[in-house]
Design a protein around this motif. Structure first.
Motif, PDB file in Angstrom:
ATOM      1  N   GLU A 218     -17.411 -24.692  -8.183  1.00 36.56           N
ATOM      2  CA  GLU A 218     -18.630 -24.002  -8.595  1.00 36.56           C
ATOM      3  C   GLU A 218     -18.311 -23.222  -9.866  1.00 36.56           C
ATOM      4  O   GLU A 218     -17.304 -22.498  -9.923  1.00 36.56           O
ATOM      5  CB  GLU A 218     -19.067 -23.026  -7.490  1.00 36.56           C
ATOM      6  CG  GLU A 218     -20.296 -22.215  -7.876  1.00 36.56           C
ATOM      7  CD  GLU A 218     -20.607 -21.093  -6.866  1.00 36.56           C
ATOM      8  OE1 GLU A 218     -19.915 -20.984  -5.841  1.00 36.56           O
ATOM      9  OE2 GLU A 218     -21.541 -20.317  -7.157  1.00 36.56           O
ATOM     10  N   HIS A 219     -19.103 -23.413 -10.923  1.00 35.84           N
ATOM     11  CA  HIS A 219     -18.850 -22.638 -12.139  1.00 35.84           C
ATOM     12  C   HIS A 219     -20.130 -22.343 -12.871  1.00 35.84           C
ATOM     13  O   HIS A 219     -21.109 -23.085 -12.766  1.00 35.84           O
ATOM     14  CB  HIS A 219     -17.820 -23.325 -13.049  1.00 35.84           C
ATOM     15  CG  HIS A 219     -18.229 -24.683 -13.545  1.00 35.84           C
ATOM     16  ND1 HIS A 219     -18.679 -24.902 -14.813  1.00 35.84           N
ATOM     17  CD2 HIS A 219     -18.257 -25.887 -12.933  1.00 35.84           C
ATOM     18  CE1 HIS A 219     -18.949 -26.187 -14.955  1.00 35.84           C
ATOM     19  NE2 HIS A 219     -18.704 -26.803 -13.836  1.00 35.84           N
TER      20      HIS A 219
ATOM     21  N   ARG B 283     -17.100 -18.941 -15.656  1.00 31.49           N
ATOM     22  CA  ARG B 283     -16.476 -18.462 -14.422  1.00 31.49           C
ATOM     23  C   ARG B 283     -16.354 -19.607 -13.418  1.00 31.49           C
ATOM     24  O   ARG B 283     -17.377 -20.149 -12.967  1.00 31.49           O
ATOM     25  CB  ARG B 283     -17.306 -17.320 -13.814  1.00 31.49           C
ATOM     26  CG  ARG B 283     -16.736 -16.800 -12.504  1.00 31.49           C
ATOM     27  CD  ARG B 283     -17.503 -15.614 -11.921  1.00 31.49           C
ATOM     28  NE  ARG B 283     -16.912 -15.229 -10.642  1.00 31.49           N
ATOM     29  CZ  ARG B 283     -16.554 -13.981 -10.308  1.00 31.49           C
ATOM     30  NH1 ARG B 283     -16.783 -12.976 -11.140  1.00 31.49           N
ATOM     31  NH2 ARG B 283     -15.987 -13.734  -9.158  1.00 31.49           N
ATOM     32  N   TYR B 284     -15.116 -19.956 -13.062  1.00 37.92           N
ATOM     33  CA  TYR B 284     -14.838 -20.934 -11.996  1.00 37.92           C
ATOM     34  C   TYR B 284     -14.602 -20.111 -10.742  1.00 37.92           C
ATOM     35  O   TYR B 284     -13.594 -19.425 -10.625  1.00 37.92           O
ATOM     36  CB  TYR B 284     -13.651 -21.821 -12.385  1.00 37.92           C
ATOM     37  CG  TYR B 284     -13.981 -22.665 -13.588  1.00 37.92           C
ATOM     38  CD1 TYR B 284     -13.879 -22.147 -14.879  1.00 37.92           C
ATOM     39  CD2 TYR B 284     -14.472 -23.957 -13.446  1.00 37.92           C
ATOM     40  CE1 TYR B 284     -14.238 -22.896 -15.988  1.00 37.92           C
ATOM     41  CE2 TYR B 284     -14.826 -24.722 -14.554  1.00 37.92           C
ATOM     42  CZ  TYR B 284     -14.707 -24.180 -15.816  1.00 37.92           C
ATOM     43  OH  TYR B 284     -15.075 -24.926 -16.910  1.00 37.92           O
ATOM     44  N   HIS B 285     -15.565 -20.196  -9.839  1.00 42.07           N
ATOM     45  CA  HIS B 285     -15.823 -19.137  -8.856  1.00 42.07           C
ATOM     46  C   HIS B 285     -15.172 -19.378  -7.503  1.00 42.07           C
ATOM     47  O   HIS B 285     -15.335 -20.448  -6.918  1.00 42.07           O
ATOM     48  CB  HIS B 285     -17.345 -19.030  -8.692  1.00 42.07           C
ATOM     49  CG  HIS B 285     -17.791 -17.942  -7.788  1.00 42.07           C
ATOM     50  ND1 HIS B 285     -17.684 -16.616  -8.133  1.00 42.07           N
ATOM     51  CD2 HIS B 285     -18.329 -17.956  -6.541  1.00 42.07           C
ATOM     52  CE1 HIS B 285     -18.157 -15.866  -7.145  1.00 42.07           C
ATOM     53  NE2 HIS B 285     -18.541 -16.659  -6.165  1.00 42.07           N
ATOM     54  N   ASP B 286     -14.429 -18.382  -7.041  1.00 42.66           N
ATOM     55  CA  ASP B 286     -13.980 -18.305  -5.633  1.00 42.66           C
ATOM     56  C   ASP B 286     -13.228 -19.571  -5.249  1.00 42.66           C
ATOM     57  O   ASP B 286     -13.660 -20.340  -4.396  1.00 42.66           O
ATOM     58  CB  ASP B 286     -15.210 -18.080  -4.730  1.00 42.66           C
ATOM     59  CG  ASP B 286     -14.805 -17.673  -3.319  1.00 42.66           C
ATOM     60  OD1 ASP B 286     -13.609 -17.399  -3.054  1.00 42.66           O
ATOM     61  OD2 ASP B 286     -15.696 -17.628  -2.445  1.00 42.66           O
ATOM     62  N   LEU B 287     -12.046 -19.741  -5.848  1.00 42.93           N
ATOM     63  CA  LEU B 287     -11.322 -21.017  -5.804  1.00 42.93           C
ATOM     64  C   LEU B 287     -10.412 -21.192  -4.597  1.00 42.93           C
ATOM     65  O   LEU B 287      -9.812 -22.260  -4.435  1.00 42.93           O
ATOM     66  CB  LEU B 287     -10.501 -21.164  -7.090  1.00 42.93           C
ATOM     67  CG  LEU B 287     -11.327 -21.167  -8.387  1.00 42.93           C
ATOM     68  CD1 LEU B 287     -10.407 -21.140  -9.607  1.00 42.93           C
ATOM     69  CD2 LEU B 287     -12.239 -22.387  -8.432  1.00 42.93           C
ATOM     70  N   ALA B 288     -10.255 -20.160  -3.788  1.00 34.74           N
ATOM     71  CA  ALA B 288      -9.287 -20.279  -2.683  1.00 34.74           C
ATOM     72  C   ALA B 288      -9.776 -19.493  -1.475  1.00 34.74           C
ATOM     73  O   ALA B 288     -10.398 -18.442  -1.618  1.00 34.74           O
ATOM     74  CB  ALA B 288      -7.923 -19.745  -3.123  1.00 34.74           C
ATOM     75  N   ARG B 289      -9.469 -20.006  -0.307  1.00 30.58           N
ATOM     76  CA  ARG B 289      -9.782 -19.250   0.928  1.00 30.58           C
ATOM     77  C   ARG B 289      -8.669 -18.244   1.170  1.00 30.58           C
ATOM     78  O   ARG B 289      -7.731 -18.508   1.929  1.00 30.58           O
ATOM     79  CB  ARG B 289      -9.929 -20.220   2.102  1.00 30.58           C
ATOM     80  CG  ARG B 289     -11.293 -20.944   2.118  1.00 30.58           C
ATOM     81  CD  ARG B 289     -11.264 -22.141   3.052  1.00 30.58           C
ATOM     82  NE  ARG B 289     -10.409 -23.176   2.448  1.00 30.58           N
ATOM     83  CZ  ARG B 289     -10.839 -24.373   2.049  1.00 30.58           C
ATOM     84  NH1 ARG B 289     -12.093 -24.721   2.214  1.00 30.58           N
ATOM     85  NH2 ARG B 289     -10.007 -25.237   1.490  1.00 30.58           N
TER      86      ARG B 289
ATOM     87  N   SER C  22     -10.971 -16.142  -8.849  1.00 37.32           N
ATOM     88  CA  SER C  22     -11.692 -17.061  -9.724  1.00 37.32           C
ATOM     89  C   SER C  22     -10.895 -17.216 -11.014  1.00 37.32           C
ATOM     90  O   SER C  22      -9.997 -16.424 -11.287  1.00 37.32           O
ATOM     91  CB  SER C  22     -13.087 -16.502 -10.043  1.00 37.32           C
ATOM     92  OG  SER C  22     -13.816 -16.229  -8.863  1.00 37.32           O
ATOM     93  N   ILE C  23     -11.211 -18.228 -11.795  1.00 37.14           N
ATOM     94  CA  ILE C  23     -10.635 -18.338 -13.141  1.00 37.14           C
ATOM     95  C   ILE C  23     -11.749 -18.127 -14.156  1.00 37.14           C
ATOM     96  O   ILE C  23     -12.810 -18.758 -14.054  1.00 37.14           O
ATOM     97  CB  ILE C  23      -9.932 -19.696 -13.359  1.00 37.14           C
ATOM     98  CG1 ILE C  23      -8.716 -19.817 -12.417  1.00 37.14           C
ATOM     99  CG2 ILE C  23      -9.495 -19.849 -14.816  1.00 37.14           C
ATOM    100  CD1 ILE C  23      -8.003 -21.165 -12.475  1.00 37.14           C
ATOM    101  N   PHE C  24     -11.522 -17.207 -15.095  1.00 42.76           N
ATOM    102  CA  PHE C  24     -12.442 -16.997 -16.216  1.00 42.76           C
ATOM    103  C   PHE C  24     -11.849 -17.682 -17.436  1.00 42.76           C
ATOM    104  O   PHE C  24     -10.691 -17.416 -17.790  1.00 42.76           O
ATOM    105  CB  PHE C  24     -12.601 -15.504 -16.536  1.00 42.76           C
ATOM    106  CG  PHE C  24     -13.518 -14.730 -15.628  1.00 42.76           C
ATOM    107  CD1 PHE C  24     -13.847 -15.179 -14.367  1.00 42.76           C
ATOM    108  CD2 PHE C  24     -14.050 -13.510 -16.050  1.00 42.76           C
ATOM    109  CE1 PHE C  24     -14.692 -14.441 -13.524  1.00 42.76           C
ATOM    110  CE2 PHE C  24     -14.899 -12.764 -15.226  1.00 42.76           C
ATOM    111  CZ  PHE C  24     -15.219 -13.230 -13.965  1.00 42.76           C
ATOM    112  N   ARG C  25     -12.623 -18.555 -18.066  1.00 43.73           N
ATOM    113  CA  ARG C  25     -12.204 -19.199 -19.317  1.00 43.73           C
ATOM    114  C   ARG C  25     -12.995 -18.568 -20.446  1.00 43.73           C
ATOM    115  O   ARG C  25     -14.202 -18.813 -20.593  1.00 43.73           O
ATOM    116  CB  ARG C  25     -12.431 -20.698 -19.212  1.00 43.73           C
ATOM    117  CG  ARG C  25     -12.217 -21.450 -20.513  1.00 43.73           C
ATOM    118  CD  ARG C  25     -12.013 -22.926 -20.291  1.00 43.73           C
ATOM    119  NE  ARG C  25     -10.676 -23.186 -19.769  1.00 43.73           N
ATOM    120  CZ  ARG C  25     -10.176 -24.391 -19.528  1.00 43.73           C
ATOM    121  NH1 ARG C  25     -10.911 -25.463 -19.759  1.00 43.73           N
ATOM    122  NH2 ARG C  25      -8.940 -24.524 -19.066  1.00 43.73           N
ATOM    123  N   GLY C  26     -12.341 -17.742 -21.248  1.00 42.03           N
ATOM    124  CA  GLY C  26     -13.015 -16.984 -22.292  1.00 42.03           C
ATOM    125  C   GLY C  26     -12.811 -17.581 -23.674  1.00 42.03           C
ATOM    126  O   GLY C  26     -11.691 -17.957 -24.037  1.00 42.03           O
TER     127      GLY C  26
END
Lengths: 171, 171
Positions: free
Chosen positions: A32-33, A43-49, B61-65
């Motif tokens: 989800e981004h 923002r690549y959102h909430d990537l891990a449990r 999350s990962i932010f790509r700026g």
């Protein structure tokens, strides 16, 4: 006379292949981004449990790992029954080969035949689900830093087992 | 006629200077650290007060700026009243100048005179305490990825204010 060691197949790391063991933290269109900061940032959102377990909380630490020498013999595995543990490499792309990840499914102590070995790139993190057997940090080539997200909380959370015979990794 | 913009002093980032605003995540002898993994790894332990706030949890999350152009005009600031937000650069050392961090103390909306500006190196993360005013991600030179640890939970957690006149950053 010591037993012959199994040679592990080194697989490229992907979210699909790693799913039985946990999450891959990476920039991917499968995640989800969405765009934030007036268009500046994706923002690549909430990537891990992230799972701090009973009565625990998530903490952030930096692990500084010395490089392993190849071929490397996998002789121990560990697991954290009470919480997840995530490793995110901090050394960036460049010429790095990344790092190695050795895992086995939750349950009884693994033997060499139960192991899977992945080569993670410098832009891929891994999150071991609670109970997943894994080898301690396997940096390559140079001293390597990782941001680690794991559990602080009551009760001991680390169990280690020896493998004999072990398994061998080469690249 | 628009008002003259304040030129911000760019300070080097240190744990001491940043303490009123939150934590610096870095390898340092000032942090609690100990050796693990049979001598292979040094663990710099629990480097930030991650605060998921009421009913919330910590997510990764990962932010790509995208890189900002200098001189840069600080015209907005934001805060998250319900939880902390940490940024850890993933691009490693190399030739990077790092990234910029602009903050102001919690409380009423800041004016240009209330701002502090820090240059963080590629091996320094920052964790904004809940309520600390900060500018959205300020990458330099190139597209830059950060692991971000913040809050998922009930209620809106982001507030933004405009600065007029703004403040100017150059390096």
């Amino acid at each position: 006379m010591s037993a012959v060691q199994t040679l592990l197949t080194v697989e490229p790391l992907s979210a699909e292949a790693f799913a039985p063991f946990g999450d891959v933290l990476q920039v991917s269109d499968q995640a989800e981004h969405f765009t934030i900061n007036a268009g500046n940032t994706e923002r690549y959102h909430d990537l891990a449990r992230l799972d701090p377990g009973p009565g625990g909380k998530v903490i952030a630490s930096i692990f500084r790992g010395s490089p392993r020498t190849l071929p490397f013999s996998v002789a121990v595995m560990e697991r954290h029954l009470l919480g997840s543990q995530a490793f995110m490499p901090l050394f960036g792309g460049g010429a790095s080969r990344g790092y190695l990840v050795v895992v086995a499914l939750p349950g009884k102590a693994p033997g060499a035949a139960d192991l899977r070995c992945f080569l993670a790139s410098a832009s891929q993190g891994v999150n071991y689900a609670a109970g997943v057997w894994h080898h301690p940090l396997l940096a390559l080539d140079t001293v390597s830093d990782f941001l680690v997200l794991d559990r602080s909380g009551p009760d001991d959370n680390c169990e280690e087992v020896a493998l004999d015979p072990g398994a061998l990794i080469t690249l």
